[in-house]
Design a protein around this motif. Structure first.
Motif, short mmCIF file in Angstrom:
data_model
loop_
_atom_site.label_atom_id
_atom_site.label_comp_id
_atom_site.label_asym_id
_atom_site.label_seq_id
_atom_site.Cartn_x
_atom_site.Cartn_y
_atom_site.Cartn_z
N ASP A 169 33.61 21.97 34.78
CA ASP A 169 33.75 21.94 33.41
C ASP A 169 35.38 22.10 33.07
OD1 ASP A 169 34.42 24.59 34.33
OD2 ASP A 169 32.57 25.52 33.64
N LYS A 170 35.61 22.82 31.77
CA LYS A 170 36.92 23.02 31.36
C LYS A 170 37.69 23.81 32.02
CE LYS A 170 35.92 21.24 26.62
NZ LYS A 170 35.95 21.28 25.29
N LEU A 171 37.07 24.98 32.80
CA LEU A 171 37.77 25.71 33.57
C LEU A 171 38.07 25.59 34.99
CD1 LEU A 171 36.14 28.99 32.06
CD2 LEU A 171 38.74 28.06 31.58
N SER A 172 37.35 24.31 35.49
CA SER A 172 37.33 24.02 36.73
C SER A 172 38.65 23.96 37.57
CB SER A 172 36.55 22.72 37.04
OG SER A 172 37.24 21.63 36.44
N LEU A 173 39.90 23.86 36.53
CA LEU A 173 41.55 23.40 37.31
C LEU A 173 42.08 24.95 37.26
CD1 LEU A 173 42.29 20.33 35.49
CD2 LEU A 173 41.22 20.61 37.72
N VAL A 174 41.25 25.95 37.19
CA VAL A 174 41.74 27.46 37.32
C VAL A 174 41.50 27.82 38.56
CG1 VAL A 174 41.86 29.70 36.32
CG2 VAL A 174 41.73 27.72 34.67
N LYS A 175 42.59 28.40 39.14
CA LYS A 175 42.24 29.29 40.63
C LYS A 175 42.17 30.46 40.12
CE LYS A 175 44.07 29.11 45.37
NZ LYS A 175 42.87 28.57 46.01
N TYR A 176 40.99 31.18 40.16
CA TYR A 176 41.15 32.33 39.64
C TYR A 176 41.60 33.61 40.32
CZ TYR A 176 37.55 30.07 36.54
OH TYR A 176 37.15 29.35 35.52
N GLU A 177 41.60 33.45 41.75
CA GLU A 177 41.97 34.66 42.70
C GLU A 177 43.53 34.54 42.42
OE1 GLU A 177 40.90 31.07 45.27
OE2 GLU A 177 40.11 31.91 43.39
N MET A 178 44.05 33.31 42.05
CA MET A 178 45.55 33.86 41.75
C MET A 178 46.15 34.40 40.77
SD MET A 178 46.69 32.28 44.74
CE MET A 178 48.66 31.92 44.21
N VAL A 179 45.21 34.90 39.74
CA VAL A 179 45.49 35.56 38.51
C VAL A 179 45.05 37.00 38.46
CG1 VAL A 179 45.24 35.36 36.01
CG2 VAL A 179 45.11 33.33 37.30
N GLU A 180 46.12 37.82 38.92
CA GLU A 180 45.71 39.36 38.97
C GLU A 180 46.46 40.11 38.12
OE1 GLU A 180 45.85 40.67 42.83
OE2 GLU A 180 43.86 40.14 43.58
N VAL A 181 46.02 41.19 37.24
CA VAL A 181 46.87 41.88 36.56
C VAL A 181 46.51 43.58 36.85
CG1 VAL A 181 46.86 40.31 34.39
CG2 VAL A 181 45.05 42.11 34.67
N SER A 182 47.69 44.28 36.73
CA SER A 182 47.36 45.77 36.97
C SER A 182 47.48 46.47 35.61
CB SER A 182 48.68 46.09 37.94
OG SER A 182 48.59 45.65 39.08
N GLU A 183 46.52 46.88 35.41
CA GLU A 183 46.38 47.84 34.14
C GLU A 183 46.05 49.31 34.21
OE1 GLU A 183 46.08 46.26 31.21
OE2 GLU A 183 46.30 44.14 31.87
N ARG A 184 46.69 49.95 33.23
CA ARG A 184 46.65 51.50 33.65
C ARG A 184 45.35 51.86 33.22
NH1 ARG A 184 50.94 53.95 29.36
NH2 ARG A 184 49.79 56.02 30.53
N CYS A 185 44.40 50.95 32.39
CA CYS A 185 43.07 51.66 32.32
C CYS A 185 42.30 51.70 33.75
CB CYS A 185 42.33 50.61 31.23
SG CYS A 185 42.26 49.26 31.80
N HIS A 186 42.96 51.02 34.66
CA HIS A 186 42.16 50.94 36.04
C HIS A 186 43.04 51.01 37.18
CE1 HIS A 186 38.32 50.29 38.52
NE2 HIS A 186 39.04 49.34 39.19
N GLU A 187 42.52 51.65 38.25
CA GLU A 187 43.50 51.85 39.38
C GLU A 187 43.64 50.80 40.20
OE1 GLU A 187 40.49 54.27 42.27
OE2 GLU A 187 42.20 54.94 41.54
N CYS A 188 42.58 49.67 40.31
CA CYS A 188 42.86 48.56 41.15
C CYS A 188 43.00 47.50 40.43
CB CYS A 188 41.32 48.33 41.68
SG CYS A 188 40.66 49.70 42.64
N PRO A 189 43.87 46.46 41.14
CA PRO A 189 44.17 44.99 40.34
C PRO A 189 43.14 44.28 39.94
CG PRO A 189 45.30 45.31 42.57
CD PRO A 189 44.21 46.47 42.64
#
Length: 603
Positions: free
Chosen positions: A524-544
């Protein structure tokens, strides 16, 4: 300069405008899957003209062919200009192999004979009627005219030259093929050219191609630009030869049958699709036939380890063993591949690890630089988001699979020996797979001109796996037999929306299930996204938080706005499966903006 024959029928002023609009310029959408070599050599039983690319029917005996028009000839013909008589000419079988009273040529299996007593006047089909054929050198029907050898000295649009008697590749034929409204003239010699030749001037076989016609291409033999409509070219090298330069001297070339050349793998750079399944590397499949990859491995700050077995990769969300995806092409990893012990999320197919830093041979014919994006961006070739490797130059941004697509391919959904050639994105042709207009990297059949396909659609694998079915799903490329109207509607078993079975889709005959192509996650249209490479750190949660597809968090509430996930299947979210926590992508950016504003207000 065009030479008009001394025949009244060739006066262009007498061509009926309605006939020109309805017949000359109506593209026949019936497919002719005959081998091009057979199309050149096999004659229509009625008119004795080669079949070429014209839709045809088999004779009742099954041993011959008839053009679609010749299979439905009228019973009578009124040729008062050729035979002034009150009696019409009647269609009869030519049992004695008689000659035409007008052109003196041997008639085909059908002729038109005068009914008058004692009159032996008879005409072959091409003299009695206007016969129109299809040839792969032109988009429209060509009218067949008979002429003398002296009259056939016009400028042929295929080779760009006038012809002299005695050319060797076909017997002399007193014919000419004309598209009046376009001013397109085709000599019978050029209509029956060999489709593949081996020439003493080049190491690879040369394929006959129509439509290159570019001032940037020069003939490798005479050095002049390729300005004619037809040319012999190499599928691997930028090597072009004028038709006349290639075949005028008989000792300089040898004809090769397409079937033999394809079967022996003698044509380099010609890639066959589809690949077997979604685990087959497209880059590896293309580069094994084209000299695209480099001998130098991509540089990485840590040593890369080569593996020859399939990896096992465990997703934290569902505890199911899945193969990881390649950081370059985002396809499932298959051996051989490289990994990094210091970077557990880095995987590269062996072919992807040797991509060139500058790609010079590509569909848009300008040098492209290899880029590791790191961030999610949209591609200009197929309009899909990706954070993998791309080839870029200025505003052009192509994923590696689109950038590496060759100029010529074949596809199992079309005739075996019909070559699909890269097409300009502006062509108003519909893709046989999805029905959309051609755009980006696309292909059209150079033989029958009735098959067009996007490059992304051509790369669809023959089988895929889907979580909704225990069996491999097969790619369905042909519409099913006609059904009763009340049973026409079928539904996709993934999204439960209607599915047009005239479009390509995936199905399981055993489970009687069908799926849209876009409902298969790896396509599908999202098949070229490598999801595990996109991580963010948010103040609303302690884990990435890791980027995931929305369907993986359906039924939950966003940890910021407390609303559910009602997005489209192509939507994404951020999630931590260890803590069963997720947030909308929009909420992640809103949270950051609000946090910045809060810090500013505290100053």
């Amino acid at each position: 300069m065009l030479v008009f024959f001394n025949l009244r029928i060739l006066n262009r002023n007498e061509i009926d405008p309605l006939d020109a609009k309805s017949i000359f310029h109506s593209k026949h959408k019936e497919e002719n899957n005959i081998d091009p070599d057979d199309g050149n050599s096999k004659l229509c039983g009625a008119c004795n003209v080669p079949i070429f690319s014209t839709p045809f029917k088999a004779t009742e005996s099954g041993s011959g062919y008839l053009h679609d028009q010749c299979s439905n000839l009228p019973i009578d013909s009124d040729c008062s200009d050729l035979h002034p008589s009150l009696e019409p000419l009647e269609k009869q079988p030519n049992l004695e192999k008689s000659n035409c009273s007008h052109c003196k040529a041997v008639c085909g299996d059908v002729l038109y004979r005068c009914r008058g007593p004692g009159c032996g006047f008879q005409l072959n089909v091409t003299c009695a009627w206007t016969v129109k054929i299809m040839h792969r050198s032109h988009d429209h029907r060509l009218t067949v005219f008979r002429c003398s050898a002296a009259d056939a000295s016009f400028a042929c649009c295929a080779c760009g030259t006038g012809h002299r008697p005695g050319l060797l590749w076909v017997p002399s034929m007193p014919l000419v093929y004309v598209c009046g409204p376009c001013g397109f003239w085709l000599h019978p010699h050029c209509a029956a050219l060999p489709n593949v030749i081996e020439h003493q001037s080049h190491k690879h076989p040369l394929l006959l191609n129509y439509g290159i016609r570019s001032s940037t291409c020069q003939c490798a033999i005479c050095g002049e630009e390729v300005s004619s409509w037809g040319v012999y070219s190499c599928t691997m090298c930028r090597y072009y030869v004028h038709i006349m330069c290639a075949v005028t001297e008989r000792q300089s070339f040898e004809s090769v049958l397409l079937g033999e050349a394809f079967g022996d793998g003698r044509i380099p750079g010609l890639v066959h699709f589809p690949v077997p399944d979604e685990y087959t590397s497209i880059v590896r499949h293309i580069t094994k036939n084209t000299p695209t990859t480099s001998d130098v491995k991509l540089q990485h700050r840590h040593p890369l380890t080569l593996h020859h077995d399939y990896p096992i990769y465990k997703e934290a969300d569902d505890e199911v063993d899945r193969p990881p995806t390649c950081n370059a092409c985002v396809q499932f990893i298959s051996p051989p591949f490289y990994s990094c012990s210091w970077c557990p999320k880095l995987f590269l197919h062996d072919s992807c690890a040797r991509l060139p830093s500058v790609l010079r041979q590509n569909p848009i014919a300008i040098p492209l630089d290899l880029i590791d994006l790191k961030t999610i961006e949209s591609t200009t070739c197929c309009n899909r988001n990706t954070n993998a490797f791309t080839f870029r130059r200025h505003s052009t941004n192509m994923d590696v699979m689109c950038a590496l697509m060759p100029t010529s391919i074949t596809h199992a959904a079309h005739a075996k020996t019909h070559v699909l050639r890269s097409s300009a994105s502006g062509d108003l042709e519909a893709c046989r797979c999805c029905g959309g207009l051609l755009s980006g990297v696309s292909y059209k059949c150079g033989t029958c001109r009735n098959f067009s396909i996007h490059g992304t659609c051509a790369r669809l694998p023959a089988t895929v796996r889907h979580v909704c079915d225990p069996h491999p799903l097969k790619l369905v490329t042909a519409p099913p037999p006609r059904r009763q109207p009340q049973t026409n509607t079928i539904y996709c078993d993934a999204c439960e929306r209607g599915l047009d079975d005239a479009r390509w889709h995936y199905g399981c005959a055993e489970c009687k299930q069908a799926f849209h192509v876009e409902c298969v996650p790896c396509l599908d249209k999202l098949s070229l996204v490598k999801y595990e490479m996109v991580e963010v750190s948010e103040r609303c949660h302690e884990c990435p938080l890791t980027l995931v597809r929305v369907h993986m968090v359906c039924g939950r509430q966003c940890g910021v706005c407390r609303k559910g996930y009602l997005g489209h299947r192509d939507s994404t979210a951020f999630a931590c499966f260890k803590c069963y926590f997720s947030i909308h992508v929009s909420c992640a950016f809103t949270w950051k903006i609000e946090a910045i504003i809060s810090r500013i207000n505290c100053l």
